[in-house]
Design a protein around this motif. Structure first.
Motif, PDB file in Angstrom:
ATOM      1  N   ASP A 188       0.711  -4.111   1.242  1.00 14.48           N
ATOM      2  CA  ASP A 188       1.661  -3.062   0.852  1.00 14.48           C
ATOM      3  C   ASP A 188       0.933  -1.818   0.356  1.00 14.48           C
ATOM      4  O   ASP A 188       1.293  -0.701   0.708  1.00 14.48           O
ATOM      5  CB  ASP A 188       2.613  -3.571  -0.235  1.00 14.48           C
ATOM      6  N   ARG A 189      -0.072  -2.017  -0.449  1.00 15.81           N
ATOM      7  CA  ARG A 189      -0.835  -0.886  -0.974  1.00 15.81           C
ATOM      8  C   ARG A 189      -1.583  -0.177   0.144  1.00 15.81           C
ATOM      9  O   ARG A 189      -1.598   1.052   0.221  1.00 15.81           O
ATOM     10  CB  ARG A 189      -1.799  -1.362  -2.054  1.00 15.81           C
ATOM     11  N   PHE A 190      -2.173  -0.930   1.051  1.00 14.64           N
ATOM     12  CA  PHE A 190      -2.899  -0.347   2.180  1.00 14.64           C
ATOM     13  C   PHE A 190      -1.973   0.488   3.055  1.00 14.64           C
ATOM     14  O   PHE A 190      -2.303   1.613   3.438  1.00 14.64           O
ATOM     15  CB  PHE A 190      -3.552  -1.461   3.013  1.00 14.64           C
ATOM     16  N   LEU A 191      -0.794  -0.050   3.375  1.00 11.25           N
ATOM     17  CA  LEU A 191       0.154   0.683   4.207  1.00 11.25           C
ATOM     18  C   LEU A 191       0.679   1.928   3.497  1.00 11.25           C
ATOM     19  O   LEU A 191       0.861   2.978   4.117  1.00 11.25           O
ATOM     20  CB  LEU A 191       1.316  -0.222   4.627  1.00 11.25           C
ATOM     21  N   ALA A 192       0.929   1.827   2.194  1.00  8.34           N
ATOM     22  CA  ALA A 192       1.428   2.980   1.440  1.00  8.34           C
ATOM     23  C   ALA A 192       0.394   4.103   1.423  1.00  8.34           C
ATOM     24  O   ALA A 192       0.734   5.267   1.644  1.00  8.34           O
ATOM     25  CB  ALA A 192       1.799   2.568   0.023  1.00  8.34           C
ATOM     26  N   PHE A 193      -0.861   3.763   1.165  1.00 11.50           N
ATOM     27  CA  PHE A 193      -1.900   4.792   1.150  1.00 11.50           C
ATOM     28  C   PHE A 193      -2.209   5.291   2.562  1.00 11.50           C
ATOM     29  O   PHE A 193      -2.526   6.470   2.753  1.00 11.50           O
ATOM     30  CB  PHE A 193      -3.169   4.279   0.447  1.00 11.50           C
ATOM     31  N   GLY A 194      -2.109   4.420   3.550  1.00 14.57           N
ATOM     32  CA  GLY A 194      -2.280   4.860   4.941  1.00 14.57           C
ATOM     33  C   GLY A 194      -1.203   5.847   5.350  1.00 14.57           C
ATOM     34  O   GLY A 194      -1.480   6.865   5.990  1.00 14.57           O
ATOM     35  N   ALA A 195       0.035   5.578   4.956  1.00 14.37           N
ATOM     36  CA  ALA A 195       1.143   6.491   5.255  1.00 14.37           C
ATOM     37  C   ALA A 195       0.947   7.825   4.542  1.00 14.37           C
ATOM     38  O   ALA A 195       1.210   8.887   5.119  1.00 14.37           O
ATOM     39  CB  ALA A 195       2.475   5.858   4.856  1.00 14.37           C
ATOM     40  N   LEU A 196       0.476   7.784   3.303  1.00 10.98           N
ATOM     41  CA  LEU A 196       0.224   9.019   2.555  1.00 10.98           C
ATOM     42  C   LEU A 196      -0.835   9.866   3.254  1.00 10.98           C
ATOM     43  O   LEU A 196      -0.651  11.067   3.470  1.00 10.98           O
ATOM     44  CB  LEU A 196      -0.209   8.700   1.126  1.00 10.98           C
TER      45      LEU A 196
ATOM     46  N   MET B 248      11.001  -5.741   4.135  1.00 13.49           N
ATOM     47  CA  MET B 248      11.623  -4.428   4.259  1.00 13.49           C
ATOM     48  C   MET B 248      10.645  -3.319   3.895  1.00 13.49           C
ATOM     49  O   MET B 248      10.564  -2.322   4.564  1.00 13.49           O
ATOM     50  CB  MET B 248      12.875  -4.393   3.364  1.00 13.49           C
ATOM     51  N   THR B 249       9.871  -3.533   2.837  1.00 12.04           N
ATOM     52  CA  THR B 249       8.974  -2.480   2.393  1.00 12.04           C
ATOM     53  C   THR B 249       7.844  -2.245   3.386  1.00 12.04           C
ATOM     54  O   THR B 249       7.415  -1.115   3.578  1.00 12.04           O
ATOM     55  CB  THR B 249       8.432  -2.760   0.981  1.00 12.04           C
ATOM     56  N   ARG B 250       7.372  -3.298   4.053  1.00 14.54           N
ATOM     57  CA  ARG B 250       6.323  -3.113   5.057  1.00 14.54           C
ATOM     58  C   ARG B 250       6.868  -2.402   6.281  1.00 14.54           C
ATOM     59  O   ARG B 250       6.179  -1.582   6.875  1.00 14.54           O
ATOM     60  CB  ARG B 250       5.717  -4.457   5.446  1.00 14.54           C
ATOM     61  N   SER B 251       8.100  -2.699   6.659  1.00 16.46           N
ATOM     62  CA  SER B 251       8.707  -2.013   7.801  1.00 16.46           C
ATOM     63  C   SER B 251       8.851  -0.528   7.517  1.00 16.46           C
ATOM     64  O   SER B 251       8.561   0.305   8.380  1.00 16.46           O
ATOM     65  CB  SER B 251      10.076  -2.604   8.117  1.00 16.46           C
ATOM     66  N   LEU B 252       9.285  -0.194   6.306  1.00 16.53           N
ATOM     67  CA  LEU B 252       9.408   1.212   5.931  1.00 16.53           C
ATOM     68  C   LEU B 252       8.044   1.879   5.901  1.00 16.53           C
ATOM     69  O   LEU B 252       7.891   3.017   6.354  1.00 16.53           O
ATOM     70  CB  LEU B 252      10.112   1.351   4.583  1.00 16.53           C
ATOM     71  N   SER B 253       7.048   1.184   5.394  1.00 16.30           N
ATOM     72  CA  SER B 253       5.697   1.746   5.361  1.00 16.30           C
ATOM     73  C   SER B 253       5.167   1.982   6.764  1.00 16.30           C
ATOM     74  O   SER B 253       4.481   2.978   7.014  1.00 16.30           O
ATOM     75  CB  SER B 253       4.751   0.834   4.589  1.00 16.30           C
ATOM     76  N   LEU B 254       5.473   1.097   7.681  1.00 13.44           N
ATOM     77  CA  LEU B 254       5.051   1.304   9.069  1.00 13.44           C
ATOM     78  C   LEU B 254       5.746   2.516   9.678  1.00 13.44           C
ATOM     79  O   LEU B 254       5.132   3.290  10.425  1.00 13.44           O
ATOM     80  CB  LEU B 254       5.314   0.055   9.902  1.00 13.44           C
ATOM     81  N   LEU B 255       7.009   2.694   9.361  1.00 10.40           N
ATOM     82  CA  LEU B 255       7.725   3.877   9.854  1.00 10.40           C
ATOM     83  C   LEU B 255       7.156   5.152   9.233  1.00 10.40           C
ATOM     84  O   LEU B 255       7.006   6.162   9.920  1.00 10.40           O
ATOM     85  CB  LEU B 255       9.214   3.762   9.561  1.00 10.40           C
ATOM     86  N   LEU B 256       6.855   5.089   7.945  1.00  9.63           N
ATOM     87  CA  LEU B 256       6.286   6.256   7.279  1.00  9.63           C
ATOM     88  C   LEU B 256       4.887   6.576   7.804  1.00  9.63           C
ATOM     89  O   LEU B 256       4.459   7.723   7.777  1.00  9.63           O
ATOM     90  CB  LEU B 256       6.244   6.042   5.769  1.00  9.63           C
TER      91      LEU B 256
END
Length: 114
Positions: A82-90, A1-9
């Motif tokens: 997860d960290r990569f996607l979160a910082f990529g979204a930011l 779920m968290t990766r899907s949200l990160s991809l959307l973000l």
């Protein structure tokens, strides 16, 4: 779920940017067709006021997205994807804010209807 949200973000900032493009372009076209540039609202025309409100609304949405992405990036300490996607979204959100500011700032001073 968290990766899907990160991809959307990851794409959300540029979805908001494209929404701003469509809204501003449509507002400009309709406003020029109906003569809203001749309507005065204090020191500015009604059309310019509408465009500025649309622009600021999208900037506020991007600001909310930035806050959300920053919180997710600070909380992401687990697995590498997860960290990569979160910082990529930011960083994608930051880029969307910068592009929205630069692309649409000319509505503040340029002639609206020719």
């Amino acid at each position: 779920m968290t990766r899907s949200l990160s991809l959307l973000l990851l794409i959300a900032g540029f979805v908001i940017w494209s929404s701003a493009f469509v809204a501003l372009y449509a507002g400009l076209s309709v406003g020029c067709a109906f003569g809203w540039d001749a309507v005065r609202l204090g020191p500015v025309s009604g059309l310019r006021a509408l465009l500025v409100v649309l622009w600021l609304t999208h900037l506020m949405a991007l600001g909310g997205l930035f806050v959300l992405c920053r919180k997710r990036a600070q909380a992401a300490g687990g697995a590498e994807p997860d960290r990569f996607l979160a910082f990529g979204a930011l960083h994608a959100g930051i880029a969307a804010v910068v592009v929205t500011l630069i692309n649409y700032a000319p509505i503040l001073g340029l002639t609206l209807c020719l």
